[in-house]
Write an enzyme that holds these catalytic residues in place. Structure first.
Site, PDB file in Angstrom:
ATOM      1  N   LYS A  22      -6.749  -0.617 -10.100  1.00 18.46           N
ATOM      2  CA  LYS A  22      -7.438  -1.590  -9.276  1.00 18.46           C
ATOM      3  C   LYS A  22      -8.832  -0.613  -8.814  1.00 18.46           C
ATOM      4  CE  LYS A  22      -6.462  -2.687  -4.394  1.00 18.46           C
ATOM      5  NZ  LYS A  22      -7.958  -2.281  -4.019  1.00 18.46           N
ATOM      6  N   HIS A  34     -13.402  -1.203  -3.093  1.00 24.26           N
ATOM      7  CA  HIS A  34     -12.432  -0.388  -2.045  1.00 24.26           C
ATOM      8  C   HIS A  34     -12.985  -0.598  -0.706  1.00 24.26           C
ATOM      9  CE1 HIS A  34      -8.974   2.759  -2.244  1.00 24.26           C
ATOM     10  NE2 HIS A  34      -9.816   3.174  -0.383  1.00 24.26           N
ATOM     11  N   THR A  80      -4.968   3.126  -8.019  1.00 21.77           N
ATOM     12  CA  THR A  80      -6.594   3.130  -7.678  1.00 21.77           C
ATOM     13  C   THR A  80      -7.037   4.067  -8.448  1.00 21.77           C
ATOM     14  OG1 THR A  80      -5.337   2.266  -5.414  1.00 21.77           O
ATOM     15  CG2 THR A  80      -7.803   3.057  -5.050  1.00 21.77           C
ATOM     16  N   SER A 100       0.890  -1.030  -0.010  1.00 20.53           N
ATOM     17  CA  SER A 100      -0.149  -0.071  -0.006  1.00 20.53           C
ATOM     18  C   SER A 100       1.214   1.171   0.250  1.00 20.53           C
ATOM     19  CB  SER A 100      -0.821   0.217   1.141  1.00 20.53           C
ATOM     20  OG  SER A 100      -1.553   0.798   1.493  1.00 20.53           O
ATOM     21  N   GLN A 140       0.431  -0.174  -4.810  1.00 19.47           N
ATOM     22  CA  GLN A 140      -0.851   0.354  -4.773  1.00 19.47           C
ATOM     23  C   GLN A 140      -0.235   1.615  -5.141  1.00 19.47           C
ATOM     24  OE1 GLN A 140      -2.375   1.957  -2.441  1.00 19.47           O
ATOM     25  NE2 GLN A 140      -3.361   2.899  -3.584  1.00 19.47           N
ATOM     26  N   ARG A 163     -17.470   9.064   5.377  1.00 19.55           N
ATOM     27  CA  ARG A 163     -17.413   8.200   6.722  1.00 19.55           C
ATOM     28  C   ARG A 163     -17.453   9.161   8.211  1.00 19.55           C
ATOM     29  NH1 ARG A 163     -11.795   6.163   3.990  1.00 19.55           N
ATOM     30  NH2 ARG A 163     -12.518   5.603   2.778  1.00 19.55           N
ATOM     31  N   ARG A 198      -8.201  -7.198   4.666  1.00 16.65           N
ATOM     32  CA  ARG A 198      -8.808  -7.050   6.641  1.00 16.65           C
ATOM     33  C   ARG A 198      -8.715  -8.513   6.777  1.00 16.65           C
ATOM     34  NH1 ARG A 198     -14.695  -3.860   6.242  1.00 16.65           N
ATOM     35  NH2 ARG A 198     -13.883  -2.531   4.240  1.00 16.65           N
ATOM     36  N   GLY A 227     -14.026  -8.293   0.213  1.00 18.76           N
ATOM     37  CA  GLY A 227     -14.772  -9.141   1.826  1.00 18.76           C
ATOM     38  C   GLY A 227     -14.619 -10.752   1.414  1.00 18.76           C
ATOM     39  N   PHE A 228     -13.774 -11.188   0.858  1.00 14.34           N
ATOM     40  CA  PHE A 228     -12.901 -12.394   1.101  1.00 14.34           C
ATOM     41  C   PHE A 228     -12.308 -12.731   2.191  1.00 14.34           C
ATOM     42  CE2 PHE A 228     -13.393 -11.518  -3.449  1.00 14.34           C
ATOM     43  CZ  PHE A 228     -13.851 -12.468  -4.370  1.00 14.34           C
ATOM     44  N   ARG A 229     -13.343 -13.547   2.986  1.00 12.87           N
ATOM     45  CA  ARG A 229     -13.141 -14.403   4.503  1.00 12.87           C
ATOM     46  C   ARG A 229     -12.959 -15.495   4.942  1.00 12.87           C
ATOM     47  NH1 ARG A 229     -12.480  -9.547   3.696  1.00 12.87           N
ATOM     48  NH2 ARG A 229     -13.522  -7.743   4.356  1.00 12.87           N
ATOM     49  N   ARG A 284     -16.304   0.768   1.328  1.00  9.48           N
ATOM     50  CA  ARG A 284     -15.954   1.699   2.279  1.00  9.48           C
ATOM     51  C   ARG A 284     -15.875   2.890   1.079  1.00  9.48           C
ATOM     52  NH1 ARG A 284     -10.525   2.417   4.457  1.00  9.48           N
ATOM     53  NH2 ARG A 284      -9.253   1.786   2.374  1.00  9.48           N
ATOM     54  N   TYR A 330      -1.491   5.607  -5.860  1.00 13.17           N
ATOM     55  CA  TYR A 330      -2.963   7.028  -5.581  1.00 13.17           C
ATOM     56  C   TYR A 330      -2.039   7.905  -7.466  1.00 13.17           C
ATOM     57  CZ  TYR A 330      -4.980   5.009  -2.450  1.00 13.17           C
ATOM     58  OH  TYR A 330      -5.795   4.000  -0.785  1.00 13.17           O
TER      59      TYR A 330
END
Length: 285
Positions: A149, A173, A77, A24, A49, A86, A228, A206-208, A176, A51
């Site tokens: 991305k 993202h 990104t 990142s 990654q 947020r 995460r 969301g891959f858990r 978020r 910006y």
């Protein structure tokens, strides 16, 4: 924030498990340090990654450093011209904790603490980024692969092909940015169909579990990225925690293949999936 070793621990765990890693721009450790941490354990490829920045000279320094240190790709990104709304961050005046730095963005802990996270992002990120300007410019300064991305539609897949990108990451993202946006798994079939084999397609968001990964591969993706879960692993037990997370996902994925009769990854197809319709009946995809 989750562990003092942060990206260093993640890089070592990834190398141990034979998994590649994206670094990142907000890493608390330098590109060089993250690369050394991983390659000291075993072969590993890193992407950076990135910006689009108002300070083009700094952006070019990041690209040059990443390439010199052996990174193989840029993950540009595309879904963050601004940050999403947020309220919790604003209400609590969230700032990165004292003592942490963003060396890739050339920011000390004092620089970071002077502004909110949102303020810091607005200060360096260029909200006027666009396909016609960014891709040719990056091509002119680096030989690394250029991936986009933040793609969720067939239209953006076509633009990625048109501009000669090496691949895309279907991503929202982490959910978020925009409330109500499609889950990446729901957006994936349209993107894979639009790619028509002309471009490599990866996914995140969301891959858990290993079964989540199985579903994405069945829908035509090449690779799944997680964020995460790595942070949770770091918070639990540093490098060992990330290693445990990767092992758990692999074991779940392997068991899922066995239970669906897939001997190799090439055997994973839509035939293993079904969608439940409104009246509760399964139907093939």
């Amino acid at each position: 924030m989750a562990h003092p070793d942060g990206e260093l621990a993640t890089s070592r765990a990834c190398a141990k498990q034979g998994v590649n890693m994206a670094i990142s721009s907000y890493s608390n450790h330098s590109i060089e340090a993250v690369r050394i941490a991983g390659t000291s354990v075993g072969p590993i490829s890193h992407a950076i990654q990135l910006y689009t920045m108002k300070d083009r000279a700094m952006q070019e320094r990041i690209v040059s450093t990443a390439e010199a240190e052996g990174c193989s790709a840029i993950f540009l990104t595309a879904d963050s011209p601004v940050l999403g709304v947020r309220y919790n961050e604003w209400r609590n005046d969230f700032r990165t904790p004292e003592g942490l730095e963003f060396p890739i963005l050339e920011k000390t802990t004092e620089d970071i603490r002077r502004q909110t996270h949102d303020g810091t992002f607005v200060g360096f990120n260029d909200d006027s980024h666009n396909w016609d300007r960014e891709i040719p410019w990056l091509r002119s300064i680096t030989k690394m692969e250029i991936w986009i991305k933040g793609v969720l539609t067939a239209e953006d897949m076509e633009l990625a092909v048109k501009h000669g990108c090496d691949g895309v990451i279907v991503s929202n993202h982490g959910g978020r940015q925009l409330d109500g946006v499609l889950a990446t798994l729901d957006a994936l079939p349209e993107c894979v169909e639009a790619a028509q084999g002309r471009m490599r397609v990866h996914i995140d968001g969301g891959f858990r579990s290993g079964t989540d990964i199985f579903k994405a591969l069945a829908l035509g993706v090449e690779c799944c990225w997680v964020g995460r879960p790595a942070i949770w692993g770091l918070a639990y037990d540093g490098e060992a925690g990330v290693n445990l997370m990767l092992e758990t996902m692999y074991n779940e994925f392997r068991r899922c293949m066995q239970l669906t009769g897939c001997k190799t990854v090439k055997d994973i197809t839509k035939a293993s999936l079904a969608r439940i319709d409104a009246d509760g009946r399964p139907k093939p995809l």
